[in-house]
Write a protein that holds these residues in place. Structure first.
Motif, short mmCIF file in Angstrom:
data_model
loop_
_atom_site.label_atom_id
_atom_site.label_comp_id
_atom_site.label_asym_id
_atom_site.label_seq_id
_atom_site.Cartn_x
_atom_site.Cartn_y
_atom_site.Cartn_z
N THR A 97 0.81 -1.21 0.00
CA THR A 97 0.00 0.00 0.00
C THR A 97 0.84 1.26 0.00
OG1 THR A 97 -0.17 -0.25 2.39
CG2 THR A 97 -2.04 -1.00 1.08
N GLU A 106 4.82 -0.62 3.15
CA GLU A 106 3.64 -0.91 3.96
C GLU A 106 2.81 -1.92 3.18
OE1 GLU A 106 1.72 2.51 6.23
OE2 GLU A 106 0.08 1.70 5.01
N THR A 132 -0.61 -4.84 3.24
CA THR A 132 -1.85 -5.22 3.91
C THR A 132 -2.38 -6.53 3.32
OG1 THR A 132 -4.11 -4.55 4.46
CG2 THR A 132 -3.28 -3.85 2.33
N ASP A 191 -4.93 -6.77 8.34
CA ASP A 191 -3.91 -6.01 9.07
C ASP A 191 -3.05 -5.24 8.10
OD1 ASP A 191 -4.42 -7.12 11.75
OD2 ASP A 191 -3.77 -8.99 10.81
N THR A 192 -2.37 -4.25 8.67
CA THR A 192 -1.40 -3.48 7.89
C THR A 192 -0.08 -3.55 8.64
OG1 THR A 192 -3.15 -1.99 7.21
CG2 THR A 192 -0.92 -1.19 6.95
N TRP A 193 1.03 -3.73 7.91
CA TRP A 193 2.31 -3.79 8.60
C TRP A 193 3.42 -3.15 7.76
CZ3 TRP A 193 -0.38 -7.93 6.61
CH2 TRP A 193 0.23 -8.64 5.57
N LYS A 195 3.75 -12.03 7.12
CA LYS A 195 2.40 -12.53 6.79
C LYS A 195 2.32 -14.03 7.11
CE LYS A 195 -1.46 -13.44 4.47
NZ LYS A 195 -2.73 -13.32 5.19
#
Ligand SMILES: [Zn+2]
Length: 535
Positions: free
Chosen positions: A462, A484, A486, A490-492, A516
């Protein structure tokens, strides 16, 4: 104490900000959000200036608003023009909104040098226009433009202008610091003087040219104003308007002010970010209350204190405005940050364990090389796993190649990546294209893994930041890539550093995919555990 009305002008004054504009669809979205939040008035636009604003007025009528009234903005009639023939006035009538906000002149300088008319004609213009809209059934809010500067020049003249609005039947009189250069003590005194003689609602409208707009708005409320005008995040011309995202919590949480309709501030952070996204503006992390850094703790001792009792370094609970506390990982860290962050991420570590020291040591080494973990929680978690010896690779890289090809001036470059990797005893060799080299590499990596780990197909990138850094221990400039990702749930964030931008991106991509896969594995374990307990 009288309740305070909130008047949002993001859609009108906010749109005067440099580099900002909004189409009707976006304006509608924001208006509906502000209605939900409980703003009393939403100023939708300047009826006479802009067909786009007229389109908004037509569209918003199709929606049923629960809490807010829409105001259309316009000026007093032109000098020496009968009100029925005044073009701006007719436009404002055509906007057909329940509230008309009319601005007029309160400063002699503007009357003589800008309008070039007489003081008496100016008073007639104010009274005529306000009365006209009252006769047409509107609620009328009179914005006294440059009121404070006008008052400082001639209190007598400035007061006569708002009395003209009062004679016309204005429901509220709003005192404006249009140049934004006044100080809180002036605002307090002048608002107080007006309050003593004007019996209707007094409002305040401040600009931020002296970085005082929020303070000035609050001083006006202390002096008796019961309507506050401002914009979300303080967007507006020059240095901006008064920022409602700071005024609202200041009034409510610090002064116990009650608002007419807005009871719950938990949506405030959300609205602030929503407006940034809508306007395609980079979020200002340092915004009070709603910024991403507003409750971010870095230095070790502070984190230690916050962990013991949050009020030691936080002036309110972040949740009250819908924000959250963040613990930043950095070389300043100290054991407390590492520990707190690890616990936040569900990794068990005890305060005195040698592993905390080891994580710190690794952090220090990596930060010297140019790594930064503040936007890369997932890479930090992988680092902890490596120290705890809980990390395992899901695949081994045998090699990759990235090609960027451009065939002549007019052609767009094409990017292609080839990835060869090993999972167990299987070797996968895949090719993929992409918009750019990193995109192609990402596609090829996930293509190669799809057979073994189908869920990586759900991951999308993202955001992708690149920074050229000057690491403390190397001579060559390095590139830091922060990605970033997703999976819809979740986003990490992950980080990679190298002298080669593709290699730095690859590192961040691998961390992202591994994070992930770990995450899904942990989830599966938890499900299994829960099932076993039931049985
Ligand atoms: Zn303004």
């Amino acid at each position: 104490m009288k309740k305070v009305q909130l008047y949002d002008t993001t859609l009108r004054d906010g749109m005067q900000a440099e580099g900002v504009s909004l189409a009707t669809a976006g304006k509608l979205k924001l208006a509906l959000k502000l209605d939900e939040f409980g703003v009393d008035y939403i100023e939708g636009g300047f009826a006479a200036s802009n067909p786009k604003d007229m389109e908004f007025f037509a569209e918003i009528k199709k929606h049923h608003l629960k809490k807010s009234k829409i105001a259309a903005f316009g000026s007093t009639r032109r000098a020496n023009t009968p009100i029925g023939e005044d073009k701006g006035t007719n436009q404002l009538i055509m906007a057909d909104m329940p509230v008309a906000t009319i601005f007029g002149k309160s400063w002699r300088l503007h009357v003589t040098s800008v309008l070039r008319t007489t003081e008496n004609e100016n008073l007639a213009m104010i009274k005529d226009t306000v009365r006209y809209f009252k006769v047409h059934g509107r609620e009328v809010i009179y914005d006294a433009e440059h009121f404070f500067d006008g008052y400082k020049d001639s209190p007598e003249f400035a007061m006569r202008t708002i009395k003209a609005a009062l004679d016309g039947g204005a429901d509220a009189i709003v005192l404006c610091d249009t140049r934004g250069g006044c100080l809180p003590l002036e605002i307090f005194d002048i608002t107080g003087a007006v309050k003593r003689v004007i019996p209707v609602t007094i409002g305040i409208h401040c600009h931020n040219d002296a970085e005082m707009a929020v303070a000035n708005s609050i001083e006006a409320v202390r002096a008796g104003a019961t309507q506050v005008q401002g914009t979300i995040n303080g967007f507006g011309e020059r240095c901006g308007n008064a920022n409602l995202c700071a005024i609202i919590p200041n009034l409510k949480l610090k002064m116990g002010t009650e608002f007419n309709q807005c009871k719950d501030l938990k949506e405030l952070t959300n609205i602030s970010r929503f407006v940034d996204t809508l306007l395609n503006v980079v979020h200002d992390r340092r915004l009070a209350y709603v910024g991403a850094s507003a409750f971010a703790h870095k230095a070790g001792m502070h984190v230690n204190a916050v962990e013991k009792t949050s009020e030691s370094f936080e002036h309110i609970k972040p949740k009250e405005v819908g924000n959250e506390r963040r613990i930043l990982i950095s070389e300043l860290a100290g054991g407390s940050n590492v520990l707190l962050k690890a616990v936040q991420m569900g990794v068990e570590m005890s305060r005195n364990s040698p592993q905390v020291k080891e994580v710190l040591h690794h952090l220090e080494q990596l930060e010297k090389k140019g790594y930064e973990f503040e936007g890369a929680d997932a890479s930090f978690k992988i680092l902890i796993q490596k120290v705890l010896k809980k990390h395992r690779s899901f695949f081994d890289l045998l090699g990759f190649r990235v090609i960027v090809e451009k065939r002549g001036k007019g052609e767009l470059p094409r990017s292609e990546a080839i990835v060869k990797l090993k999972v167990g005893d299987d070797v996968e060799h895949r090719v993929a294209e992409g918009d750019g080299p990193v995109n192609a590499l990402d596609n090829a990596l996930r293509l190669a893994l799809a057979k073994f780990y189908p869920l990586v197909a759900k991951v999308t990138l993202t955001d992708y930041h690149v920074r050229i850094i000057d690491p403390k221990e190397a001579t060559a400039a390095k590139t830091r890539v922060i990605i970033e990702s997703t999976d819809g749930e979740d986003t990490w964030g992950t980080v990679g550093v190298s002298e080669n931008i593709i290699e730095a991106s690859w590192e961040a991509l691998v961390d992202s995919v591994e994070f992930k896969l770990f995450k899904d594995e942990e989830k599966a374990h938890r499900h299994k555990g829960a099932k076993a307990q039931k049985n």
